[in-house]
Design a protein around this motif. Structure first.
Motif, PDB file in Angstrom:
ATOM      1  N   GLY A 152       0.612  -1.219  -0.129  1.00  0.00           N
ATOM      2  CA  GLY A 152       0.095  -0.148  -0.290  1.00  0.00           C
ATOM      3  C   GLY A 152       0.963   1.174  -0.058  1.00  0.00           C
ATOM      4  O   GLY A 152       1.998   1.156   0.504  1.00  0.00           O
ATOM      5  N   VAL A 154       0.351   5.616   0.152  1.00  0.00           N
ATOM      6  CA  VAL A 154      -0.668   6.817  -0.007  1.00  0.00           C
ATOM      7  C   VAL A 154       0.237   8.134  -0.263  1.00  0.00           C
ATOM      8  O   VAL A 154       1.152   8.392   0.641  1.00  0.00           O
ATOM      9  CB  VAL A 154      -1.543   7.119   1.309  1.00  0.00           C
ATOM     10  CG1 VAL A 154      -2.196   8.441   1.325  1.00  0.00           C
ATOM     11  CG2 VAL A 154      -2.233   5.775   1.372  1.00  0.00           C
ATOM     12  N   ASN A 178      -0.782  -1.063  -4.278  1.00  0.00           N
ATOM     13  CA  ASN A 178      -2.164  -0.317  -4.238  1.00  0.00           C
ATOM     14  C   ASN A 178      -1.834   1.126  -3.722  1.00  0.00           C
ATOM     15  O   ASN A 178      -1.536   1.233  -2.745  1.00  0.00           O
ATOM     16  CB  ASN A 178      -2.889  -1.195  -3.014  1.00  0.00           C
ATOM     17  CG  ASN A 178      -3.051  -2.599  -3.642  1.00  0.00           C
ATOM     18  OD1 ASN A 178      -3.527  -2.895  -4.535  1.00  0.00           O
ATOM     19  ND2 ASN A 178      -2.908  -3.690  -2.569  1.00  0.00           N
ATOM     20  N   GLU A 180      -3.072   4.888  -3.456  1.00  0.00           N
ATOM     21  CA  GLU A 180      -4.136   6.224  -3.127  1.00  0.00           C
ATOM     22  C   GLU A 180      -3.471   7.636  -3.060  1.00  0.00           C
ATOM     23  O   GLU A 180      -2.319   7.892  -2.592  1.00  0.00           O
ATOM     24  CB  GLU A 180      -4.713   5.837  -1.743  1.00  0.00           C
ATOM     25  CG  GLU A 180      -5.712   4.715  -1.757  1.00  0.00           C
ATOM     26  CD  GLU A 180      -6.975   5.065  -2.457  1.00  0.00           C
ATOM     27  OE1 GLU A 180      -7.368   6.346  -2.437  1.00  0.00           O
ATOM     28  OE2 GLU A 180      -7.821   4.063  -2.451  1.00  0.00           O
ATOM     29  N   TRP A 181      -4.158   8.408  -3.941  1.00  0.00           N
ATOM     30  CA  TRP A 181      -3.737   9.791  -4.410  1.00  0.00           C
ATOM     31  C   TRP A 181      -4.505  10.814  -3.261  1.00  0.00           C
ATOM     32  O   TRP A 181      -5.488  10.563  -2.926  1.00  0.00           O
ATOM     33  CB  TRP A 181      -3.772  10.338  -5.584  1.00  0.00           C
ATOM     34  CG  TRP A 181      -2.886   9.534  -6.593  1.00  0.00           C
ATOM     35  CD1 TRP A 181      -3.274   8.539  -7.328  1.00  0.00           C
ATOM     36  CD2 TRP A 181      -1.468   9.953  -6.940  1.00  0.00           C
ATOM     37  NE1 TRP A 181      -2.187   8.257  -8.003  1.00  0.00           N
ATOM     38  CE2 TRP A 181      -1.159   8.777  -7.710  1.00  0.00           C
ATOM     39  CE3 TRP A 181      -0.538  10.735  -6.415  1.00  0.00           C
ATOM     40  CZ2 TRP A 181       0.146   8.752  -8.246  1.00  0.00           C
ATOM     41  CZ3 TRP A 181       0.630  10.761  -7.044  1.00  0.00           C
ATOM     42  CH2 TRP A 181       0.867   9.861  -7.825  1.00  0.00           C
ATOM     43  N   VAL A 182      -3.777  11.720  -2.419  1.00  0.00           N
ATOM     44  CA  VAL A 182      -4.286  12.565  -1.860  1.00  0.00           C
ATOM     45  C   VAL A 182      -4.052  13.971  -2.281  1.00  0.00           C
ATOM     46  O   VAL A 182      -2.687  14.301  -2.627  1.00  0.00           O
ATOM     47  CB  VAL A 182      -4.218  12.501  -0.403  1.00  0.00           C
ATOM     48  CG1 VAL A 182      -4.757  11.455   0.195  1.00  0.00           C
ATOM     49  CG2 VAL A 182      -2.840  12.589  -0.032  1.00  0.00           C
ATOM     50  N   GLN A 187      -8.122  14.212   3.565  1.00  0.00           N
ATOM     51  CA  GLN A 187      -7.897  13.062   2.288  1.00  0.00           C
ATOM     52  C   GLN A 187      -7.170  12.041   2.918  1.00  0.00           C
ATOM     53  O   GLN A 187      -7.626  10.894   2.672  1.00  0.00           O
ATOM     54  CB  GLN A 187      -7.679  13.399   0.920  1.00  0.00           C
ATOM     55  CG  GLN A 187      -8.878  14.433   0.453  1.00  0.00           C
ATOM     56  CD  GLN A 187      -8.393  14.808  -0.686  1.00  0.00           C
ATOM     57  OE1 GLN A 187      -7.090  14.728  -1.376  1.00  0.00           O
ATOM     58  NE2 GLN A 187      -9.142  15.464  -1.651  1.00  0.00           N
ATOM     59  N   ALA A 191      -8.083   7.804   2.622  1.00  0.00           N
ATOM     60  CA  ALA A 191      -7.203   7.290   1.885  1.00  0.00           C
ATOM     61  C   ALA A 191      -6.603   5.883   2.423  1.00  0.00           C
ATOM     62  O   ALA A 191      -6.402   4.775   1.633  1.00  0.00           O
ATOM     63  CB  ALA A 191      -6.147   8.088   1.329  1.00  0.00           C
ATOM     64  N   GLY A 194      -9.089   3.318   2.693  1.00  0.00           N
ATOM     65  CA  GLY A 194      -9.297   2.601   1.399  1.00  0.00           C
ATOM     66  C   GLY A 194      -8.243   1.737   1.071  1.00  0.00           C
ATOM     67  O   GLY A 194      -8.566   0.311   0.432  1.00  0.00           O
ATOM     68  N   VAL A 195      -7.046   1.828   1.301  1.00  0.00           N
ATOM     69  CA  VAL A 195      -5.947   1.069   0.728  1.00  0.00           C
ATOM     70  C   VAL A 195      -5.520  -0.065   1.995  1.00  0.00           C
ATOM     71  O   VAL A 195      -5.204  -1.180   1.563  1.00  0.00           O
ATOM     72  CB  VAL A 195      -4.516   2.009   0.556  1.00  0.00           C
ATOM     73  CG1 VAL A 195      -3.902   2.208   1.991  1.00  0.00           C
ATOM     74  CG2 VAL A 195      -3.584   1.312  -0.311  1.00  0.00           C
TER      75      VAL A 195
END
Length: 311
Positions: A152, A154, A178, A180-182, A187, A191, A194-195
């Protein structure tokens, strides 16, 4: 008698000239630390010890120099070595257009965002980054978590280039990244939610939005609640709760900087290309590892698998 007086007067003039000659004469290496002690002093001391007596080396703290003095230092054929981001930003902002610059202990993404004078050739600017190469970081993931296949991550847009490197290297190693962008601090928590359910391990990168000193504790607590181990980038993160970290100490970065500086020539000002430190350390948090059921490898064996050469 007159001849003796003339010689004495000439000697006096010479001594006066030496006393008032600026300390930023050509060919001097100037270490400029963001702060006086701690990691900055450790890096500076290691640099000086490794550089030996190749050229004069002077040490300054950022508090000792005003903007005019920084401009004077950088207007000669010197080598300026800012240690830390505050010093690097000050040198970039007030650069006089002549001196070569070798920054130490700043992340790659921060180095890329520094703005240098238009008349300063880019071959005269280089860096020893504080963050680790992608291959070394993912090697640590494989060594400590051999069964992990989902990593993961982020990050914000400032790490877009780093993400490309991780995507390529993860694919080569058959790891699933995996991502996730913030874009804003608020956010980060969504995130993570989610990840983390889709990750065997969470990788942390220095990021002014996604992960920094202000939210580190919350991020680590969240990963612990999800029982997802963390791989980090600093010794402090291991103490704070990351299961494993790979990092280069200030001394290791300082020695790397000295090796690069030894190849600098005032005549051209050219420096080697930006580098990560060759030397690195690994740290584990055995308490968190036990609580998550992670069996840690032998530290020396882990270092060897990552390519460390024991001194």
């Amino acid at each position: 008698m007159r001849r003796r007086f003339t010689m004495l007067r000439a000697l006096l003039v010479l001594l006066t000239w030496l006393a008032f000659t600026p300390v930023w004469a050509d060919g001097v290496v100037h270490l400029l630390a963001s702060e006086a002690g701690g990691a900055y002093r450790e890096a500076a001391d290691a640099f000086r010890a490794a550089f030996a007596a190749r050229r004069p080396v002077k040490f300054w703290t950022l508090a000792e120099l005003d903007n005019r003095q920084i401009r004077a230092l950088t207007s000669e054929n010197n080598l300026i070595v800012p240690i830390g981001l505050k010093a690097a930003r000050a040198v970039a902002e007030h650069h006089g257009g002549q001196a070569a610059v070798l920054t130490l202990m700043i992340p790659h993404v921060s180095a890329e965002r520094l703005v240098w004078p238009a008349n300063l050739p880019r071959r005269k600017v280089s860096h020893v980054h504080i963050d680790q190469p992608v291959s070394r970081t993912l090697s640590l993931v494989e060594v400590v978590f051999p069964r992990a296949s989902r990593v993961g991550l982020v990050v914000s847009a400032e790490n877009a280039e780093a993400v490309k490197g991780f995507q390529q290297e993860a694919a080569r190693r058959h790891l699933s990244l995996n991502l996730e962008w913030v874009a804003r601090p608020e956010q980060v928590a969504p995130a993570l939610r989610g990840v983390l359910p889709e990750a065997d391990v969470l990788l942390l990168l220095p990021d002014s939005v996604a992960f920094h000193a202000g939210n580190a504790q919350n991020v680590l607590l969240t990963t612990y609640r999800y029982r997802v181990p963390v791989v980090g980038f600093s010794q402090g993160l291991a103490k704070a709760g990351a299961v494993a970290v790979v990092y280069s100490s200030p001394a290791q970065i300082g020695r790397q900087g000295a090796r690069m500086a030894s190849r600098w020539k005032p005549e051209s000002g050219d420096l080697p290309a930006a580098q990560h430190a060759d030397d690195f350390s690994i740290a584990f948090n055995s308490h968190v590892a036990r609580s998550l059921g992670v069996i840690l490898p032998d530290l020396g064996e882990a270092r060897r698998k990552l390519g460390a050469v024991d001194e």
